[in-house]
Scaffold this motif. Structure first.
Motif, PDB file in Angstrom:
ATOM      1  N   ARG A 180      42.833  47.554  -6.883  1.00  0.00           N
ATOM      2  CA  ARG A 180      42.659  48.816  -6.168  1.00  0.00           C
ATOM      3  C   ARG A 180      43.701  49.819  -6.617  1.00  0.00           C
ATOM      4  O   ARG A 180      44.616  49.502  -7.367  1.00  0.00           O
ATOM      5  CB  ARG A 180      42.741  48.595  -4.652  1.00  0.00           C
ATOM      6  CG  ARG A 180      41.657  47.663  -4.124  1.00  0.00           C
ATOM      7  CD  ARG A 180      41.840  47.367  -2.655  1.00  0.00           C
ATOM      8  NE  ARG A 180      40.865  46.390  -2.185  1.00  0.00           N
ATOM      9  CZ  ARG A 180      39.681  46.700  -1.688  1.00  0.00           C
ATOM     10  NH1 ARG A 180      39.335  47.981  -1.572  1.00  0.00           N
ATOM     11  NH2 ARG A 180      38.847  45.766  -1.290  1.00  0.00           N
ATOM     12  N   ALA A 181      43.561  51.057  -6.106  1.00  0.00           N
ATOM     13  CA  ALA A 181      44.391  52.155  -6.585  1.00  0.00           C
ATOM     14  C   ALA A 181      45.821  52.076  -6.098  1.00  0.00           C
ATOM     15  O   ALA A 181      46.713  52.673  -6.680  1.00  0.00           O
ATOM     16  CB  ALA A 181      43.774  53.491  -6.158  1.00  0.00           C
ATOM     17  N   GLU A 182      46.093  51.335  -5.007  1.00  0.00           N
ATOM     18  CA  GLU A 182      47.452  51.317  -4.485  1.00  0.00           C
ATOM     19  C   GLU A 182      48.366  50.529  -5.407  1.00  0.00           C
ATOM     20  O   GLU A 182      47.947  49.564  -6.027  1.00  0.00           O
ATOM     21  CB  GLU A 182      47.493  50.666  -3.086  1.00  0.00           C
ATOM     22  CG  GLU A 182      46.554  51.279  -2.088  1.00  0.00           C
ATOM     23  CD  GLU A 182      45.209  50.577  -2.079  1.00  0.00           C
ATOM     24  OE1 GLU A 182      44.979  49.770  -2.988  1.00  0.00           O
ATOM     25  OE2 GLU A 182      44.401  50.870  -1.188  1.00  0.00           O
ATOM     26  N   PRO A 183      49.651  50.942  -5.476  1.00  0.00           N
ATOM     27  CA  PRO A 183      50.611  50.137  -6.235  1.00  0.00           C
ATOM     28  C   PRO A 183      50.651  48.681  -5.786  1.00  0.00           C
ATOM     29  O   PRO A 183      50.966  47.789  -6.552  1.00  0.00           O
ATOM     30  CB  PRO A 183      51.955  50.839  -5.969  1.00  0.00           C
ATOM     31  CG  PRO A 183      51.573  52.258  -5.682  1.00  0.00           C
ATOM     32  CD  PRO A 183      50.255  52.184  -4.957  1.00  0.00           C
ATOM     33  N   ALA A 184      50.291  48.437  -4.504  1.00  0.00           N
ATOM     34  CA  ALA A 184      50.293  47.063  -4.005  1.00  0.00           C
ATOM     35  C   ALA A 184      49.310  46.180  -4.750  1.00  0.00           C
ATOM     36  O   ALA A 184      49.403  44.961  -4.728  1.00  0.00           O
ATOM     37  CB  ALA A 184      49.952  47.052  -2.513  1.00  0.00           C
ATOM     38  N   ALA A 185      48.334  46.838  -5.419  1.00  0.00           N
ATOM     39  CA  ALA A 185      47.368  46.039  -6.178  1.00  0.00           C
ATOM     40  C   ALA A 185      48.047  45.250  -7.282  1.00  0.00           C
ATOM     41  O   ALA A 185      47.508  44.259  -7.763  1.00  0.00           O
ATOM     42  CB  ALA A 185      46.295  46.950  -6.785  1.00  0.00           C
ATOM     43  N   ASP A 186      49.238  45.654  -7.655  1.00  0.00           N
ATOM     44  CA  ASP A 186      49.944  44.949  -8.721  1.00  0.00           C
ATOM     45  C   ASP A 186      50.554  43.647  -8.225  1.00  0.00           C
ATOM     46  O   ASP A 186      51.223  42.950  -8.957  1.00  0.00           O
ATOM     47  CB  ASP A 186      51.037  45.839  -9.309  1.00  0.00           C
ATOM     48  CG  ASP A 186      51.460  45.390 -10.702  1.00  0.00           C
ATOM     49  OD1 ASP A 186      50.565  45.018 -11.476  1.00  0.00           O
ATOM     50  OD2 ASP A 186      52.662  45.388 -10.984  1.00  0.00           O
ATOM     51  N   LEU A 187      50.311  43.318  -6.948  1.00  0.00           N
ATOM     52  CA  LEU A 187      50.770  42.036  -6.450  1.00  0.00           C
ATOM     53  C   LEU A 187      50.150  40.877  -7.213  1.00  0.00           C
ATOM     54  O   LEU A 187      50.664  39.761  -7.173  1.00  0.00           O
ATOM     55  CB  LEU A 187      50.441  41.901  -4.959  1.00  0.00           C
ATOM     56  CG  LEU A 187      51.259  42.774  -4.010  1.00  0.00           C
ATOM     57  CD1 LEU A 187      50.744  42.636  -2.586  1.00  0.00           C
ATOM     58  CD2 LEU A 187      52.731  42.404  -4.087  1.00  0.00           C
ATOM     59  N   ALA A 188      49.055  41.145  -7.912  1.00  0.00           N
ATOM     60  CA  ALA A 188      48.455  40.103  -8.742  1.00  0.00           C
ATOM     61  C   ALA A 188      49.453  39.570  -9.756  1.00  0.00           C
ATOM     62  O   ALA A 188      49.385  38.414 -10.170  1.00  0.00           O
ATOM     63  CB  ALA A 188      47.217  40.632  -9.463  1.00  0.00           C
ATOM     64  N   ALA A 189      50.403  40.423 -10.140  1.00  0.00           N
ATOM     65  CA  ALA A 189      51.421  39.982 -11.098  1.00  0.00           C
ATOM     66  C   ALA A 189      52.282  38.888 -10.502  1.00  0.00           C
ATOM     67  O   ALA A 189      52.667  37.935 -11.164  1.00  0.00           O
ATOM     68  CB  ALA A 189      52.282  41.168 -11.527  1.00  0.00           C
ATOM     69  N   ALA A 190      52.599  39.049  -9.214  1.00  0.00           N
ATOM     70  CA  ALA A 190      53.457  38.064  -8.598  1.00  0.00           C
ATOM     71  C   ALA A 190      52.715  36.768  -8.285  1.00  0.00           C
ATOM     72  O   ALA A 190      53.290  35.684  -8.253  1.00  0.00           O
ATOM     73  CB  ALA A 190      54.048  38.637  -7.297  1.00  0.00           C
ATOM     74  N   GLU A 191      51.374  36.900  -8.058  1.00  0.00           N
ATOM     75  CA  GLU A 191      50.600  35.731  -7.707  1.00  0.00           C
ATOM     76  C   GLU A 191      50.240  34.883  -8.908  1.00  0.00           C
ATOM     77  O   GLU A 191      50.023  33.689  -8.793  1.00  0.00           O
ATOM     78  CB  GLU A 191      49.321  36.175  -6.973  1.00  0.00           C
ATOM     79  CG  GLU A 191      49.606  36.883  -5.663  1.00  0.00           C
ATOM     80  CD  GLU A 191      48.344  37.516  -5.103  1.00  0.00           C
ATOM     81  OE1 GLU A 191      47.283  37.401  -5.753  1.00  0.00           O
ATOM     82  OE2 GLU A 191      48.424  38.088  -3.998  1.00  0.00           O
ATOM     83  N   ALA A 192      50.150  35.504 -10.076  1.00  0.00           N
ATOM     84  CA  ALA A 192      49.702  34.779 -11.258  1.00  0.00           C
ATOM     85  C   ALA A 192      50.828  33.894 -11.778  1.00  0.00           C
ATOM     86  O   ALA A 192      52.002  34.234 -11.691  1.00  0.00           O
ATOM     87  CB  ALA A 192      49.271  35.767 -12.362  1.00  0.00           C
TER      88      ALA A 192
END
Length: 430
Positions: free
Chosen positions: A416-428
């Motif tokens: 999604r457009a929110e910066p929080a969408a980059d949480l995928a980086a921490a989950e991977a």
């Protein structure tokens, strides 16, 4: 939809268009914007000039391939190093130096052609030099924009740049063709060298905040490993970059190589193919304008869905559809591709930390272009074995498979457009 909803949407779009106009009022962004646009007015038309110059020299198709393919191959090879340097040193300085190098290479090419002393090896060597400069320029340029505009204006800034670039792509080739016919290809390359010089002067006056380097410098190898880890940790980024590798190769094979052959058989020859190419350019403009007015929330779905019009366009070519249908699908494909690219690049510039941005973007650029030389090298033999239309259908099927791969990825769908969408980086997993 209720009339009030339409009014609200129209008002939002008008506000975003006004946002783009306000961006141009900022001196720093305006100088960066004009510098990039001036450079594009030359680089868009120089490949055609080089090709005609080589043909005039008697170099033939092999000579054109030697000159035009060398630069992209060097670009791919050096992009990771370019990303490291752009994350280490002032990006504007790197951009200015690269513009000087590129301008000098084009000026020398122009002089050799105009004096009749050019050879395929010398032009190929200068093309390699220009490709190397581009490998360092591109990640630096992509990393500079977040320092010039606020996060919420990133999409508008990228859309404005694409609108300007796409306008050149529509007008430039016709002007270049006239100049080549009347004056010769050398003068087009001379103009390209001038645009690099002007762009460098404008960029030299762009001031961006100095970046702090809290950690000590480490070997380039470690910077490369760190940049790769930042890229790999975002699973959605890895998936969409690999999808871009495959779809880019399919597009090059089906359009750049096989498009004219299909047009010869079903679209009325060069005139019909010219109409199709102009339709793609119209789509580019439409997509850029859409990106300026519309801010999608579901980034992953927009990027994955952007391949659907490409599939339709490739299918109309492969099926031998009438020119009007092919042209209409070309407009849709061009519009979708540009909108997709602006949304994608703006999101990366928003969520990837500045200290990793150029290295991550250089990896994305490298993977995105990796399939191009492969496509150029294999499509000829494949077409000789199976024919034009089967290979075009295969290209459409490849793009469809890549789009399905993107859609079936949970990480991509959740983007999604929110910066929080980059949480995928921490989950991977690292």
């Amino acid at each position: 939809m209720r009339p009030s909803g339409v009014v609200l949407m129209a008002g939002a779009a008008a506000g975003r268009l006004a946002e783009g106009v306000r961006l141009l009022a900022d001196r720093r962004f305006r100088r960066w914007f004009v510098a990039r646009w001036v450079s594009v007015t030359g680089s868009t038309i120089s490949p055609a000039a080089l090709a005609w110059a080589i043909l005039h020299m008697g170099g033939g198709a092999s000579g054109i391939a030697a000159v035009l393919l060398g630069g992209p191959i060097v670009f791919l090879a050096l992009s990771p190093i370019g990303g490291v340097l752009a994350d280490r040193y002032p990006r504007i300085t790197i951009m200015v130096v690269c513009q000087i190098v590129s301008g000098a290479a084009q000026a020398l090419s122009a002089a050799l052609i105009l004096t009749g002393t050019a050879t395929v090896p010398t032009l190929a060597g200068l093309a390699l030099l220009a490709g190397a400069a581009g490998a360092f320029f591109t990640p630096a340029s992509q990393g500079v924009l977040p320092a010039l505009v606020a996060t919420e204006h990133m999409a508008a800034a990228n859309a404005l740049r694409q609108i300007a670039n796409n306008s050149v792509m529509i007008i430039g080739p016709s002007v270049a063709g006239a100049v080549i016919a009347v004056c010769g290809a050398g003068w087009v390359l001379a103009w390209d060298s001038v645009t690099f010089a002007v762009s460098g002067v404008l960029l030299a006056d762009v001031r961006v905040p100095a970046r702090s380097h809290d950690k000590p410098r480490q070997p380039i190898r470690m910077d490369l490993v760190e940049g790769w880890a930042a890229f790999r940790s975002r699973r959605w980024l890895v998936i969409l970059s690999l999808v871009s590798t495959v779809t880019g190769a399919a597009w090059v094979a089906a359009i750049n190589v096989l498009g004219p052959l299909a047009a010869r058989d079903t679209l009325g020859g060069p005139l019909g193919w010219g109409i199709v190419q102009s339709a793609i350019g119209v789509g580019f403009i439409a997509g850029s304008m859409t990106a300026l007015a519309v801010r999608p929330h579901r980034i992953g779905l927009v990027v994955a869905g952007g391949y659907v019009p490409d599939i339709v366009f490739l299918g109309t070519l492969a099926s031998g559809a009438p020119l009007a249908i092919v042209a209409a699908s070309a407009i849709a494909a061009g519009s979708s591709a540009t909108f997709q690219m602006i949304v994608w690049q703006s999101h990366l510039q928003t969520v990837v930390p500045d200290e990793h941005l150029s290295r991550v973007m250089s990896t994305v650029n490298m993977l995105g272009g990796l399939g191009v030389p492969i496509a150029y090298g294999t499509v000829g033999a494949a077409t000789a074995a199976f024919g034009v239309r089967p290979i075009q259908w295969a290209c459409a099927a490849i793009v469809a498979a890549a789009a399905v791969t993107a859609f079936t990825s949970r990480e991509v769908r959740r983007l999604r457009a929110e910066p929080a969408a980059d949480l995928a980086a921490a989950e991977a997993p690292a």
